[in-house]
Design a protein around this motif. Structure first.
Motif, PDB file in Angstrom:
ATOM      1  N   ALA A  26       0.608  -1.277  -0.138  1.00 18.01           N
ATOM      2  CA  ALA A  26       0.060  -0.074  -0.073  1.00 18.01           C
ATOM      3  C   ALA A  26       0.868   1.323  -0.087  1.00 18.01           C
ATOM      4  O   ALA A  26       1.962   1.193   0.466  1.00 18.01           O
ATOM      5  N   LEU A  27       0.346   2.311  -0.649  1.00 16.41           N
ATOM      6  CA  LEU A  27       0.902   3.810  -0.506  1.00 16.41           C
ATOM      7  C   LEU A  27       0.000   4.517  -0.065  1.00 16.41           C
ATOM      8  O   LEU A  27      -1.103   4.468  -0.630  1.00 16.41           O
ATOM      9  N   VAL A  28       0.441   5.302   0.999  1.00 13.04           N
ATOM     10  CA  VAL A  28      -0.680   6.386   1.642  1.00 13.04           C
ATOM     11  C   VAL A  28       0.027   7.543   1.710  1.00 13.04           C
ATOM     12  O   VAL A  28       1.188   7.647   2.114  1.00 13.04           O
ATOM     13  N   THR A  29      -0.396   8.449   0.814  1.00  8.24           N
ATOM     14  CA  THR A  29       0.039   9.897   0.808  1.00  8.24           C
ATOM     15  C   THR A  29      -0.166  10.797   1.994  1.00  8.24           C
ATOM     16  O   THR A  29      -1.376  10.472   2.869  1.00  8.24           O
ATOM     17  N   GLY A  30       0.883  11.549   2.293  1.00  4.65           N
ATOM     18  CA  GLY A  30       0.514  12.444   3.492  1.00  4.65           C
ATOM     19  C   GLY A  30       0.295  11.440   4.882  1.00  4.65           C
ATOM     20  O   GLY A  30      -0.669  11.747   5.453  1.00  4.65           O
ATOM     21  N   ALA A  31       1.203  10.591   4.964  1.00  2.00           N
ATOM     22  CA  ALA A  31       0.992   9.455   5.990  1.00  2.00           C
ATOM     23  C   ALA A  31       1.723   9.733   7.156  1.00  2.00           C
ATOM     24  O   ALA A  31       1.774   8.783   8.201  1.00  2.00           O
ATOM     25  N   SER A  32       2.436  10.900   7.501  1.00  2.00           N
ATOM     26  CA  SER A  32       3.322  10.951   8.689  1.00  2.00           C
ATOM     27  C   SER A  32       2.578  11.467   9.676  1.00  2.00           C
ATOM     28  O   SER A  32       3.066  11.398  10.986  1.00  2.00           O
ATOM     29  N   ARG A  33       1.519  11.803   9.478  1.00  2.00           N
ATOM     30  CA  ARG A  33       0.717  12.141  10.723  1.00  2.00           C
ATOM     31  C   ARG A  33      -1.039  12.279  10.324  1.00  2.00           C
ATOM     32  O   ARG A  33      -1.352  12.122   9.372  1.00  2.00           O
ATOM     33  N   GLY A  34      -1.876  12.640  11.348  1.00  2.00           N
ATOM     34  CA  GLY A  34      -3.134  12.635  11.172  1.00  2.00           C
ATOM     35  C   GLY A  34      -3.988  11.429  10.482  1.00  2.00           C
ATOM     36  O   GLY A  34      -3.688  10.252  10.791  1.00  2.00           O
ATOM     37  N   ILE A  35      -4.886  11.843   9.848  1.00  2.00           N
ATOM     38  CA  ILE A  35      -5.648  10.552   9.173  1.00  2.00           C
ATOM     39  C   ILE A  35      -4.599   9.818   8.279  1.00  2.00           C
ATOM     40  O   ILE A  35      -5.004   8.478   8.489  1.00  2.00           O
ATOM     41  N   GLY A  36      -3.683  10.196   7.734  1.00  3.44           N
ATOM     42  CA  GLY A  36      -2.914   9.488   6.710  1.00  3.44           C
ATOM     43  C   GLY A  36      -2.044   8.352   7.609  1.00  3.44           C
ATOM     44  O   GLY A  36      -2.052   7.058   7.108  1.00  3.44           O
ATOM     45  N   ARG A  37      -1.686   8.803   8.979  1.00  2.00           N
ATOM     46  CA  ARG A  37      -0.826   8.189   9.716  1.00  2.00           C
ATOM     47  C   ARG A  37      -1.823   6.793  10.301  1.00  2.00           C
ATOM     48  O   ARG A  37      -1.396   5.782  10.401  1.00  2.00           O
ATOM     49  N   GLY A  38      -3.064   7.219  10.649  1.00  5.77           N
ATOM     50  CA  GLY A  38      -3.869   6.426  11.002  1.00  5.77           C
ATOM     51  C   GLY A  38      -4.311   5.176   9.951  1.00  5.77           C
ATOM     52  O   GLY A  38      -4.317   4.225  10.176  1.00  5.77           O
ATOM     53  N   VAL A  39      -4.542   5.723   8.799  1.00  7.73           N
ATOM     54  CA  VAL A  39      -4.834   4.792   7.734  1.00  7.73           C
ATOM     55  C   VAL A  39      -3.548   3.948   7.606  1.00  7.73           C
ATOM     56  O   VAL A  39      -3.611   2.677   7.320  1.00  7.73           O
ATOM     57  N   ALA A  40      -2.157   4.336   7.618  1.00 11.20           N
ATOM     58  CA  ALA A  40      -1.066   3.412   7.358  1.00 11.20           C
ATOM     59  C   ALA A  40      -1.191   2.546   8.325  1.00 11.20           C
ATOM     60  O   ALA A  40      -0.679   1.544   7.985  1.00 11.20           O
ATOM     61  N   GLU A  41      -1.258   2.889   9.597  1.00 10.56           N
ATOM     62  CA  GLU A  41      -1.158   2.000  10.694  1.00 10.56           C
ATOM     63  C   GLU A  41      -2.221   0.906  10.623  1.00 10.56           C
ATOM     64  O   GLU A  41      -1.837  -0.429  10.913  1.00 10.56           O
ATOM     65  N   ARG A  42      -3.281   1.149  10.227  1.00 14.13           N
ATOM     66  CA  ARG A  42      -4.586   0.478  10.227  1.00 14.13           C
ATOM     67  C   ARG A  42      -4.099  -0.607   8.976  1.00 14.13           C
ATOM     68  O   ARG A  42      -4.160  -1.887   9.214  1.00 14.13           O
ATOM     69  N   LEU A  43      -3.719  -0.014   7.771  1.00 11.13           N
ATOM     70  CA  LEU A  43      -3.425  -1.089   6.568  1.00 11.13           C
ATOM     71  C   LEU A  43      -2.515  -2.114   7.300  1.00 11.13           C
ATOM     72  O   LEU A  43      -2.076  -3.310   6.810  1.00 11.13           O
ATOM     73  N   LEU A 230     -23.412  11.509  16.280  1.00  7.68           N
ATOM     74  CA  LEU A 230     -23.022  10.376  17.425  1.00  7.68           C
ATOM     75  C   LEU A 230     -22.455  11.323  18.645  1.00  7.68           C
ATOM     76  O   LEU A 230     -21.922  10.650  19.680  1.00  7.68           O
ATOM     77  N   GLY A 231     -22.498  12.564  18.499  1.00  4.78           N
ATOM     78  CA  GLY A 231     -22.130  13.391  19.906  1.00  4.78           C
ATOM     79  C   GLY A 231     -20.915  13.412  19.918  1.00  4.78           C
ATOM     80  O   GLY A 231     -20.537  13.733  21.365  1.00  4.78           O
ATOM     81  N   ARG A 232     -19.839  13.314  19.175  1.00  5.30           N
ATOM     82  CA  ARG A 232     -18.325  13.194  19.611  1.00  5.30           C
ATOM     83  C   ARG A 232     -17.504  13.595  18.136  1.00  5.30           C
ATOM     84  O   ARG A 232     -18.079  13.798  17.231  1.00  5.30           O
ATOM     85  N   VAL A 233     -16.358  14.174  18.551  1.00  6.73           N
ATOM     86  CA  VAL A 233     -15.377  14.387  17.353  1.00  6.73           C
ATOM     87  C   VAL A 233     -14.708  13.341  16.848  1.00  6.73           C
ATOM     88  O   VAL A 233     -14.498  12.221  17.610  1.00  6.73           O
ATOM     89  N   GLY A 234     -14.575  13.207  15.674  1.00  8.13           N
ATOM     90  CA  GLY A 234     -13.776  11.776  15.176  1.00  8.13           C
ATOM     91  C   GLY A 234     -12.378  12.053  15.414  1.00  8.13           C
ATOM     92  O   GLY A 234     -11.760  12.715  15.392  1.00  8.13           O
ATOM     93  N   ALA A 235     -11.926  10.685  15.405  1.00  6.70           N
ATOM     94  CA  ALA A 235     -10.555  10.391  15.396  1.00  6.70           C
ATOM     95  C   ALA A 235     -10.008   9.704  14.355  1.00  6.70           C
ATOM     96  O   ALA A 235     -10.818   9.070  13.437  1.00  6.70           O
ATOM     97  N   PRO A 236      -8.673  10.112  13.981  1.00  2.00           N
ATOM     98  CA  PRO A 236      -8.283   9.401  12.535  1.00  2.00           C
ATOM     99  C   PRO A 236      -8.417   7.719  12.703  1.00  2.00           C
ATOM    100  O   PRO A 236      -8.633   7.354  11.264  1.00  2.00           O
ATOM    101  N   ALA A 237      -8.458   6.960  13.482  1.00  2.00           N
ATOM    102  CA  ALA A 237      -8.956   5.622  13.541  1.00  2.00           C
ATOM    103  C   ALA A 237     -10.517   5.203  12.866  1.00  2.00           C
ATOM    104  O   ALA A 237     -10.679   4.306  11.991  1.00  2.00           O
ATOM    105  N   ASP A 238     -11.265   6.219  13.207  1.00  2.00           N
ATOM    106  CA  ASP A 238     -12.482   6.193  12.647  1.00  2.00           C
ATOM    107  C   ASP A 238     -12.617   6.194  11.244  1.00  2.00           C
ATOM    108  O   ASP A 238     -13.438   5.494  10.423  1.00  2.00           O
ATOM    109  N   VAL A 239     -11.780   7.073  10.507  1.00  5.17           N
ATOM    110  CA  VAL A 239     -11.577   6.945   9.078  1.00  5.17           C
ATOM    111  C   VAL A 239     -10.716   5.769   8.739  1.00  5.17           C
ATOM    112  O   VAL A 239     -10.998   5.434   7.633  1.00  5.17           O
ATOM    113  N   ALA A 240      -9.727   5.421   9.198  1.00  2.22           N
ATOM    114  CA  ALA A 240      -8.864   4.410   8.889  1.00  2.22           C
ATOM    115  C   ALA A 240      -9.565   3.215   8.688  1.00  2.22           C
ATOM    116  O   ALA A 240      -9.390   2.419   7.870  1.00  2.22           O
ATOM    117  N   ASP A 241     -10.671   2.963   9.648  1.00  2.00           N
ATOM    118  CA  ASP A 241     -11.523   1.602   9.668  1.00  2.00           C
ATOM    119  C   ASP A 241     -12.274   1.534   8.296  1.00  2.00           C
ATOM    120  O   ASP A 241     -12.129   0.724   7.889  1.00  2.00           O
TER     121      ASP A 241
END
Length: 267
Positions: A26-43, A230-241
Motif C-alpha cells: 500500500a501507498l498512503v500519501t501524507g501518512a506522517s501524521r493525522g488521518i494518513g498516519r491512522g490509515v497507514a497504521e491500520r493497513l 454521534l455526539g463526539r469528535v472523530g479520530a483518525p482511526a474512525d476514518v482508517a477503519d
C-alpha cells in the motif's frame, strides 16, 4: 497485467502476514501524521506493507514507520513534496526503490485554506488545487503500470464537498469535489481490471490540522461534537477503519462511491 498480489519484499511478523491484506503493498500519501498516519497504521496492522509518504517532515514519517514496525508490521518512508512540477515522478522514483508493484493507493495528502472568497489570491488557489487535485491525478496516471489488477484506490475527500457549512473553505471544498468526480470516472476506467475506486469523506477529525479550531478556540470541541449525530469528535482511526474495509476483499463490490465518514455531520 496480472492479478497476482505480492509485496515485493519480505517484512513484518507472522501476525501481520496473517492479516486480510497480507502480501499486499500500500501507498498512503501524507501518512506522517493525522488521518494518513491512522490509515497507514491500520493497513499495516491488516498485513499490508505500507509506503509512508511525506512531503517535508521526514522525522514524523520515520516515527510512523517505527510505530508500524514496533507493532509487528512492515513499512518504509517515501519523500516527495507534492504540488510542484515533477512531484508524481519523484514520488514513484522513491517508491520503486523499495517495491516492485502496488495493490492499494490511498490519496490522502492535502492542504487547506481558510479565507473569505475576496481574500483568496491566484497563488493560494493554484497551490491548494495543485496539492489536493492535480497531484492525485498524476500520481494515479503514472502509477497505473504499478497498480496490480484487483487493486484498490481510495481518495480522501471531505464532507465539505457536499455541505456548505464553512464557506471560508470554498477553495478547499472545490478541490475535494473535483477529486470526487475523478473517483467516479476512474472507477469506470479501471473497473475492467477489477480495481475499485472510492472516495471517503471525513468530517471534523482531531488532528494537528484542526487543533486550533478544536483545542485553541473556546467551545470549539463541544461545537464540533454537537455537529455529529454521534455526539463526539472523530479520530483518525474512525476514518482508517472505513478505508481498511474498502481496501480489503470485503469491499470488492463497492466502487465509484462517495462514503460519508463524517459521523452523521451531514444529516
Amino acid at each position: 497485467m496480472g492479478t497476482d498480489r505480492h509485496s515485493g519484499a519480505a517484512g513484518g511478523t507472522d501476525r501481520a502476514a496473517a492479516g486480510p491484506l497480507a502480501g499486499r503493498t500500500a501507498l498512503v500519501t501524507g501518512a506522517s501524521r493525522g488521518i494518513g498516519r491512522g490509515v497507514a497504521e491500520r493497513l499495516a496492522r491488516d498485513g499490508a506493507r505500507v509506503a509512508v509518504h511525506y512531503g517535508n517532515n521526514e522525522v514524523a514519517a520515520k516515527d510512523t514507520v517505527g510505530a508500524i514496525e514496533a507493532a509487528g508490521g512492515s513499512a518504509f518512508a517515501v519523500g516527495a513534496e507534492l504540488g510542484r512540477p515533477g512531484d508524481a515522478e519523484a514520488l514513484w522514483r522513491e517508491f520503486d526503490r523499495h517495491a516492485d508493484g502496488l495493490d492499494i493507493l490511498v490519496n490522502n495528502a492535502g492542504i487547506g485554506t481558510s479565507r473569505p472568497l475576496e481574500e483568496i489570491g491566484e497563488e493560494e488557489y493554484d497551490r491548494v488545487f495543485a496539492v489536493n487535485t492535480k497531484a492525485p491525478f498524476f500520481i494515479v496516471r503514472q502509477g497505473l503500470g504499478r497498480l496490480r489488477d484487483g487493486g484498490r484506490v481510495v481518495n480522501i475527500s471531505s464532507g465539505l464537498a457536499r455541505n456548505a457549512v464553512m464557506p471560508d473553505k470554498v477553495a478547499y471544498a472545490m478541490t475535494k469535489a473535483a477529486l470526487d468526480v475523478f473517483t467516479r470516472d476512474l472507477s469506470k476506467l479501471l473497473g475492467p481490471r477489477g480495481i475499485t475506486v472510492n472516495s471517503v469523506a471525513p468530517g471534523l477529525i482531531d488532528t494537528d490540522n484542526t487543533a486550533e479550531l478544536l483545542h485553541a478556540t473556546p467551545g470549539g470541541w463541544d461545537r464540533a461534537a454537537a455537529i455529529s449525530a454521534l455526539g463526539r469528535v472523530g479520530a483518525p482511526a474512525d476514518v482508517a477503519d472505513v478505508v481498511a474495509f474498502l481496501a480489503s476483499d470485503a469491499g470488492r463490490w463497492v466502487t465509484g462511491s462517495w462514503v460519508d465518514a463524517t459521523g452523521g455531520s451531514l444529516m
